[in-house]
Write an enzyme that holds these catalytic residues in place. Sequence first.
Site, mmCIF file in Angstrom:
data_model
loop_
_atom_site.group_PDB
_atom_site.id
_atom_site.type_symbol
_atom_site.label_atom_id
_atom_site.label_comp_id
_atom_site.label_asym_id
_atom_site.label_seq_id
_atom_site.Cartn_x
_atom_site.Cartn_y
_atom_site.Cartn_z
ATOM 1 N N SER A 40 0.739 -1.149 0.028
ATOM 2 C CA SER A 40 -0.062 0.079 0.069
ATOM 3 C C SER A 40 0.884 1.326 0.018
ATOM 4 O O SER A 40 1.795 1.398 -0.694
ATOM 5 C CB SER A 40 -0.927 -0.077 1.253
ATOM 6 O OG SER A 40 -1.914 0.854 0.987
ATOM 7 N N ASP A 161 -5.705 -4.190 -1.962
ATOM 8 C CA ASP A 161 -4.753 -3.713 -0.854
ATOM 9 C C ASP A 161 -4.148 -4.813 -0.193
ATOM 10 O O ASP A 161 -4.500 -5.812 0.411
ATOM 11 C CB ASP A 161 -5.900 -3.091 0.176
ATOM 12 C CG ASP A 161 -4.964 -2.406 1.201
ATOM 13 O OD1 ASP A 161 -3.544 -2.162 1.177
ATOM 14 O OD2 ASP A 161 -5.411 -2.274 2.418
#
Length: 284
Positions: A40, A161
């Site tokens: 991320s 993610d």
Amino acid sequence: MQMKSGLILEGGGMRGVYTGGVLEKLLEEEIFVDYVIGVSAGACHAASYISRQNGRNREVTIGYVNHPEYISVKNLLVKRELFGMDLIFNEIPNSLVPFDYERFNNATEEFVVGATDCLTGEAVYFEKQNRPEDVLTIVRASSSLPLMSKPVEFAGKLLMDGSIADPLPIRKALSDGVTKPIIVLTREKGYRKKRSRFARILPAFVRQYPAIAKKMESRHLYYNETMDFIDQLEQEGLAMVIRPMNLYGIRGIERDQEKLEVLYQQGYQDATARFDELIDFLQK
């Protein structure tokens, strides 16, 4: 045993500006490790470190945070993306604050980005590609938060993610041979996650991606177990951990430039204050 240095970079949305500050100090001192892994926001900041672009992380994250498309409820309603993913991963790197693909590609570091497979809920990892332009697609996938971004299709997989499946990829780094891990966290010492209410409040998403929902239900357990492991490594002198002392109430979707600047500078100052310790850790 051959020594292998590595950076392990946590995500955390806009809290990642702390990581940007730490990496800026390393760039200034021309400290480059053998291996970098991030998820991320950690992967986002890692890319500009590997491309040797001083100041770029600060310019992109803090300089553009008040751009109307950067973080927007309108984006979420119209495009189903809270963050302006096209702005962040296309317009900015390819036009506004150009990303140096050539220097990135020529850098000697191994670079690994963690993402989550939407269909299995398991972590998948991508190394530097033969096509350096693919890095932005991979980092975008790693940064695509459930409900706040659309999944990204890459290499035959549907990805989201990286923080869902493996938020602190220290075990992956160790399995890849890293013996000198430098772990940059975006939470204060002692922080532990609580159980998410994700599955209970998002039934439509759960039906679409049940493996992601299941992983989100237990993610706090894995995160906390990993933090215990990192604390143990730190206590035994087997890892160096750099983390913020104070987050000043900054959230993952923070838009206050002054607060973000304070956190960025804290990262830079922490790396500066511990620079000699970092060099000793890498050399001993």
